[in-house]
Design a protein around this motif. Structure first.
Motif, PDB file in Angstrom:
ATOM      1  N   SER A  12       0.853  -1.190   0.000  1.00 17.02           N
ATOM      2  CA  SER A  12       0.000   0.000   0.000  1.00 17.02           C
ATOM      3  C   SER A  12       0.885   1.235   0.000  1.00 17.02           C
ATOM      4  O   SER A  12       1.956   1.235   0.613  1.00 17.02           O
ATOM      5  N   PRO A  13       0.473   2.305  -0.684  1.00 17.04           N
ATOM      6  CA  PRO A  13       1.271   3.530  -0.712  1.00 17.04           C
ATOM      7  C   PRO A  13       1.429   4.110   0.694  1.00 17.04           C
ATOM      8  O   PRO A  13       0.442   4.286   1.405  1.00 17.04           O
ATOM      9  N   GLY A  14       2.653   4.376   1.074  1.00 18.25           N
ATOM     10  CA  GLY A  14       2.929   4.880   2.414  1.00 18.25           C
ATOM     11  C   GLY A  14       3.677   3.892   3.282  1.00 18.25           C
ATOM     12  O   GLY A  14       4.201   4.245   4.339  1.00 18.25           O
ATOM     13  N   ILE A  64      -2.888   3.186   6.419  1.00 21.36           N
ATOM     14  CA  ILE A  64      -1.904   3.745   5.494  1.00 21.36           C
ATOM     15  C   ILE A  64      -2.177   3.221   4.079  1.00 21.36           C
ATOM     16  O   ILE A  64      -2.236   2.010   3.867  1.00 21.36           O
ATOM     17  N   GLY A  65      -2.361   4.127   3.133  1.00 24.53           N
ATOM     18  CA  GLY A  65      -2.614   3.747   1.749  1.00 24.53           C
ATOM     19  C   GLY A  65      -4.030   3.986   1.291  1.00 24.53           C
ATOM     20  O   GLY A  65      -4.296   4.085   0.088  1.00 24.53           O
ATOM     21  N   THR A  88      -4.497   7.455  -0.603  1.00 22.25           N
ATOM     22  CA  THR A  88      -3.892   7.448  -1.934  1.00 22.25           C
ATOM     23  C   THR A  88      -4.714   6.616  -2.906  1.00 22.25           C
ATOM     24  O   THR A  88      -4.984   7.041  -4.038  1.00 22.25           O
ATOM     25  N   ASP A 108      -1.149  10.248   3.581  1.00 21.24           N
ATOM     26  CA  ASP A 108      -0.597   8.931   3.883  1.00 21.24           C
ATOM     27  C   ASP A 108       0.851   9.007   4.349  1.00 21.24           C
ATOM     28  O   ASP A 108       1.281   8.230   5.203  1.00 21.24           O
ATOM     29  N   ARG A 109       1.625   9.939   3.805  1.00 19.26           N
ATOM     30  CA  ARG A 109       3.020  10.085   4.238  1.00 19.26           C
ATOM     31  C   ARG A 109       3.088  10.527   5.705  1.00 19.26           C
ATOM     32  O   ARG A 109       3.897  10.003   6.488  1.00 19.26           O
ATOM     33  N   GLY A 136       5.837   4.591  -3.785  1.00 17.02           N
ATOM     34  CA  GLY A 136       4.795   3.617  -3.495  1.00 17.02           C
ATOM     35  C   GLY A 136       5.398   2.233  -3.283  1.00 17.02           C
ATOM     36  O   GLY A 136       6.609   2.033  -3.394  1.00 17.02           O
ATOM     37  N   SER A 148       2.690   7.145  -5.978  1.00 14.95           N
ATOM     38  CA  SER A 148       3.290   7.910  -4.890  1.00 14.95           C
ATOM     39  C   SER A 148       2.247   8.213  -3.826  1.00 14.95           C
ATOM     40  O   SER A 148       1.135   8.643  -4.146  1.00 14.95           O
ATOM     41  N   PRO A 149       2.553   7.983  -2.545  1.00 18.78           N
ATOM     42  CA  PRO A 149       1.557   8.225  -1.491  1.00 18.78           C
ATOM     43  C   PRO A 149       1.201   9.699  -1.360  1.00 18.78           C
ATOM     44  O   PRO A 149       2.033  10.577  -1.595  1.00 18.78           O
ATOM     45  N   SER A 150      -0.033   9.943  -1.003  1.00 14.52           N
ATOM     46  CA  SER A 150      -0.506  11.304  -0.783  1.00 14.52           C
ATOM     47  C   SER A 150       0.166  11.898   0.450  1.00 14.52           C
ATOM     48  O   SER A 150       0.764  11.189   1.269  1.00 14.52           O
TER      49      SER A 150
END
Length: 319
Positions: free
Chosen positions: A13-15, A137-138, A141, A260-261, A64, A255-257
């Motif tokens: 998952s992104p992040g 997390i994710g 995104t 999410d980061r 990601g 790329s994570p938002s």
């Protein structure tokens, strides 16, 4: 505690990378050694473990996927597999473990906890289906990836007068479908938490057509069933020009938002704090924008729920 490990498991998952970065740098800042376990629980069993330094997690916060890689591991569901994993942890002198992942990953952390090994779970999954946290997390995104896709599909639906059935991910949780459907003004949202009546779906489409509506969007959560089959039913019962799009794994990447980061950074660092305090068998989350932690066994015994008020609102706004 002098040495901790970190792994990512299950679906990426992104992040996740941002969470790993936070674990590593928070630990090193506080004088701990950190070991990365590559390939999830499979890597743990096979001893694919390396010491991580500050530079090991440089330039990954915006990427990601997971640089630690991930895998499904049926063997870790067995007592023998769990004992192999614990032997590897002891071999490297690792005294605590941060597990980043979804429900299956938490189940593994729960087993380690039951064997007396301190673990802290960090919720990393696009499905947003982990109890004890408002967001995983994710999720944000993936949600924005879905919204961007639906926006583009709507352009074609409007131009051609199509009825579109769009399938989104989420396993057995309807959060992605519900949030995306409400954000994109979908006419119908089908989620596993709420029984649906196909007759009502068809009636709504017909009512729209009678008042001059030329296109419609139906969002289907994968836990409900196949969008392809639902699309066939819509076509057969309405004779509308119907198209089906299954968004698939494009929802997991990218790329994570910013959300999410930041979420991943906060949760990863908090997991390290808990281990430093000697607390294991926990899982972290965010509720009302405050960091929280729960007993991982008690958390897994609870059932994920959706916001029924949001679902009702989506129906009211899509008349």
């Amino acid at each position: 505690m002098k040495k901790i490990g970190v792994l990512t498991s299950g679906g990426d998952s992104p992040g996740m990378n941002a969470a790993v970065r936070a674990v590593v740098r928070k630990a090193i800042f506080n004088g701990l050694e950190v070991y990365g376990i590559y390939g999830g629980y499979t890597g743990l069993i096979n001893g694919h473990i390396e010491k991580l330094e500050i530079g090991s997690v440089g330039d990954i916060i915006h990427r990601g996927g997971t640089n630690l890689f991930t895998a499904r591991c049926p063997e870790f569901k067995t007592l023998e597999g769990q004992q192999k994993g614990i032997e590897q942890l002891k071999k490297f002198g690792i005294e605590g473990l941060v597990v980043i992942g979804g429900d299956g990953s938490y189940q593994g952390a729960k087993k380690l906890t039951e064997h007396g090994f301190p673990c802290v779970g960090v919720p990393g999954t696009i499905d947003n289906d982990i109890p004890g946290t408002d967001f995983t997390i994710g999720f944000d995104t993936a949600l924005n990836t879905i919204i961007n896709a639906i926006d583009k599909i709507r352009d074609t639906a409007t131009s051609h007068g199509f009825t579109y059935v769009i399938e989104v991910m989420g396993r057995n949780a309807g959060d992605l479908a519900l949030w995306a459907g409400l954000a994109d003004g979908a006419e119908t949202i089908l989620i596993p938490e709420v029984n649906y009546d196909m007759d009502e779906v068809i009636s709504k489409l017909n009512r729209g057509a009678e008042r001059g509506k030329k296109h419609s969007i139906i969002i289907v959560a994968e836990g409900v069933g196949s969008a392809i089959e639902i699309g066939k039913i819509v076509k057969e019962r309405t004779n509308f020009d119907t198209r089906v799009t299954v968004l698939g794994h494009v929802q997991r990447g990218g790329s994570p938002s910013a959300f999410d980061r930041v979420l991943a950074s906060r949760l990863g660092a908090y997991a390290v704090e808990l281990l430093m305090e000697g607390k294991g068998g926990r899982c972290v989350g965010i509720q009302n924008n405050q960091l929280v932690d729960h007993d991982i066994i008690e958390a897994l015994a609870k059932k994920h729920t959706i916001d029924k008020g949001m679902y009702t609102l989506s129906q009211e706004l899509s008349i």
